[in-house]
Scaffold this active site. Structure first.
Site, PDB file in Angstrom:
ATOM      1  CE1 TYR A  98      -6.687  -4.062   6.214  1.00 24.28           C
ATOM      2  CE2 TYR A  98      -5.029  -5.519   5.284  1.00 24.28           C
ATOM      3  CZ  TYR A  98      -5.362  -4.359   5.966  1.00 24.28           C
ATOM      4  OH  TYR A  98      -4.384  -3.511   6.408  1.00 24.28           O
ATOM      5  NE  ARG A 133       0.722 -11.806   1.316  1.00 21.75           N
ATOM      6  CZ  ARG A 133       1.634 -10.888   1.572  1.00 21.75           C
ATOM      7  NH1 ARG A 133       1.379  -9.617   1.364  1.00 21.75           N
ATOM      8  NH2 ARG A 133       2.823 -11.226   2.022  1.00 21.75           N
ATOM      9  CB  CYS A 188      -0.849   0.049   1.267  1.00 21.08           C
ATOM     10  SG  CYS A 188      -2.222  -1.086   1.252  1.00 21.08           S
TER      11      CYS A 188
HETATM   12  C1  LIG Z   1       4.641  -0.252   3.084  1.00 22.87           C
HETATM   13  C2  LIG Z   1       4.037  -1.617   3.111  1.00 22.87           C
HETATM   14  C3  LIG Z   1       2.786  -1.797   2.543  1.00 22.87           C
HETATM   15  C4  LIG Z   1       2.204  -3.079   2.501  1.00 22.87           C
HETATM   16  N1  LIG Z   1       1.004  -3.249   1.863  1.00 22.87           N
HETATM   17  C5  LIG Z   1       0.521  -4.494   1.684  1.00 22.87           C
HETATM   18  C6  LIG Z   1      -0.598  -4.717   0.841  1.00 22.87           C
HETATM   19  O1  LIG Z   1      -1.128  -3.807   0.198  1.00 22.87           O
HETATM   20  N2  LIG Z   1      -1.058  -5.984   0.728  1.00 22.87           N
HETATM   21  C7  LIG Z   1      -0.456  -7.042   1.373  1.00 22.87           C
HETATM   22  O2  LIG Z   1      -0.925  -8.175   1.238  1.00 22.87           O
HETATM   23  N3  LIG Z   1       0.638  -6.860   2.138  1.00 22.87           N
HETATM   24  C8  LIG Z   1       1.151  -5.615   2.284  1.00 22.87           C
HETATM   25  N4  LIG Z   1       2.311  -5.440   3.000  1.00 22.87           N
HETATM   26  C9  LIG Z   1       3.050  -6.626   3.476  1.00 22.87           C
HETATM   27  C10 LIG Z   1       4.068  -7.031   2.415  1.00 22.87           C
HETATM   28  O3  LIG Z   1       3.412  -7.487   1.243  1.00 22.87           O
HETATM   29  C11 LIG Z   1       5.025  -8.143   2.913  1.00 22.87           C
HETATM   30  O4  LIG Z   1       4.331  -9.281   3.243  1.00 22.87           O
HETATM   31  C12 LIG Z   1       5.808  -7.687   4.117  1.00 22.87           C
HETATM   32  O5  LIG Z   1       6.511  -6.521   3.797  1.00 22.87           O
HETATM   33  C13 LIG Z   1       6.803  -8.782   4.600  1.00 22.87           C
HETATM   34  O6  LIG Z   1       7.670  -9.123   3.582  1.00 22.87           O
HETATM   35  P1  LIG Z   1       8.002 -10.647   3.292  1.00 22.87           P
HETATM   36  O7  LIG Z   1       6.677 -11.292   2.953  1.00 22.87           O
HETATM   37  O8  LIG Z   1       8.927 -10.598   2.116  1.00 22.87           O
HETATM   38  O9  LIG Z   1       8.606 -11.178   4.539  1.00 22.87           O
HETATM   39  C14 LIG Z   1       2.892  -4.176   3.063  1.00 22.87           C
HETATM   40  C15 LIG Z   1       4.152  -3.966   3.644  1.00 22.87           C
HETATM   41  C16 LIG Z   1       4.715  -2.724   3.655  1.00 22.87           C
HETATM   42  C17 LIG Z   1       6.095  -2.565   4.252  1.00 22.87           C
END
Ligand SMILES: Cc1cc2nc3c(=O)[nH]c(=O)nc-3n(C[C@H](O)[C@H](O)[C@H](O)COP(=O)(O)O)c2cc1C
Length: 288
Positions: free
Chosen positions: A183, A231, A25
């Site tokens: 969500y 997801r 996001c």
């Molecule tokens: C700034 C930011 C925004 C994120 N927005 C979303 C999102 O829109 N949808 C989602 O499923 N996860 C979101 N996440 C989680 C990431 O997709 C991701 O799972 C998380 O950063 C952990 O990384 P990894 O899965 O590589 O360990 C967000 C993470 C961050 C840092």
């Protein structure tokens, strides 16, 4: 060749390598419409060499946004704005691009993270009435959501379908349904947030129904050569909540419906969660 740099097929979509940029996001849209920030942000990510870029959680209707700055894909304006950013990105990058379609449910109607204001009341100019499976707030600081009626559920499924069609028109290669992080679709799965006594609550089969219905409806309108996955949060990290065993049942049901991938994360449903964070702590869930 290393596993990481070998191709991976998600349904009929083949990635050059297994580095996937997870949805993130940006809270930088205007009324759901992508801004120049998206062009810059997605532009730089698209030049990274990753095998796939998944666009941030994108709301299927205005009430589905986490904050008033979330990206959306619910009308011609939001579609055109995202199309403009994607056109610029595609001019310079052949990277496959997917989109995460989302509805935030009871975790909607908040400020942007850096504003540090949390939930916004429905009568505020930047807030709205949130929806959820049951009228149970996320925490003491969040407004109580309205329990969704059958009409609300029917129109939600239509909104996912409409956003999926728009995603196809934008030339996106893949859809990820956001069933994780507390969500709306996750709220239906978890017995902690879903206390319904109709077809969408109670038994595991009933709690899975909305996600499976949304999946079927989206799969039916998104071209078969493009991928559709989900997801999930494989556990709520709360006793009596959604857990790995239920996630495996769900994954098998999705697989039978032609789900091309499951993107495994955890948590986000309840402030009671106890996460034993250590390196790779989510990997065993994906393996299972
Ligand atoms: C700034 C930011 C925004 C994120 N927005 C979303 C999102 O829109 N949808 C989602 O499923 N996860 C979101 N996440 C989680 C990431 O997709 C991701 O799972 C998380 O950063 C952990 O990384 P990894 O899965 O590589 O360990 C967000 C993470 C961050 C840092």
């Amino acid at each position: 060749m290393s596993q990481l740099f070998s191709p991976l097929s998600l349904g009929q979509v083949t990635l050059d390598n297994r580095i996937i940029i997870a949805p993130m996001c940006q809270y930088s849209a205007n009324n759901g419409a992508a801004s120049d920030w998206h062009t810059i942000h997605l532009g730089q990510l698209s030049l990274s060499g990753a095998g796939l870029l998944i666009l941030e959680a994108t709301a299927v209707n205005p009430e589905g946004r986490i904050s008033y700055g979330d990206l959306g894909l619910w009308n011609n304006e939001t579609q055109q704005a995202l199309g403009k950013s994607l056109k610029a990105v595609r001019q310079y990058s052949p990277m496959p691009i997917g989109i995460q379609l989302a509805h935030a449910g009871r975790k909607a109607s908040t400020g942007k993270p850096w504003e540090d204001i949390g939930a916004i009341a429905p009568d505020d100019v930047n807030g709205w009435q949130t929806l959820a499976p049951s009228a149970i707030a996320y925490d003491a600081n969040s407004p109580v959501p309205k329990a969704m009626s059958q009409d609300d559920i029917d129109s939600l499924i239509k909104d996912f379908v409409s956003a999926a069609k728009r995603a196809d028109e934008l030339g996106l290669d893949l859809i990820e349904l956001h069933g994780a992080h507390g969500y709306l679709l996750h709220q239906f799965l978890s017995p902690l947030s879903n206390k319904r006594d109709d077809n969408y609550g109670g038994s595991l089969e009933n709690r899975m129904r909305l996600l499976l219905d949304v999946f079927k409806a989206v799969r039916a309108v998104f071209p078969s050569e493009k991928a559709v996955g989900v997801r999930i949060s494989a556990t709520d990290w709360v006793e009596g909540g959604w857990d790995l065993d239920q996630s495996i049942v769900l994954s098998k049901a999705l697989d039978e419906l032609g789900c091309d991938f499951i993107h495994v994360s955890t948590a986000g449903l309840s402030p009671e969660q106890q996460i034993p964070v250590k390196p790779n702590f989510q990997v065993p869930f994906a393996t299972a």
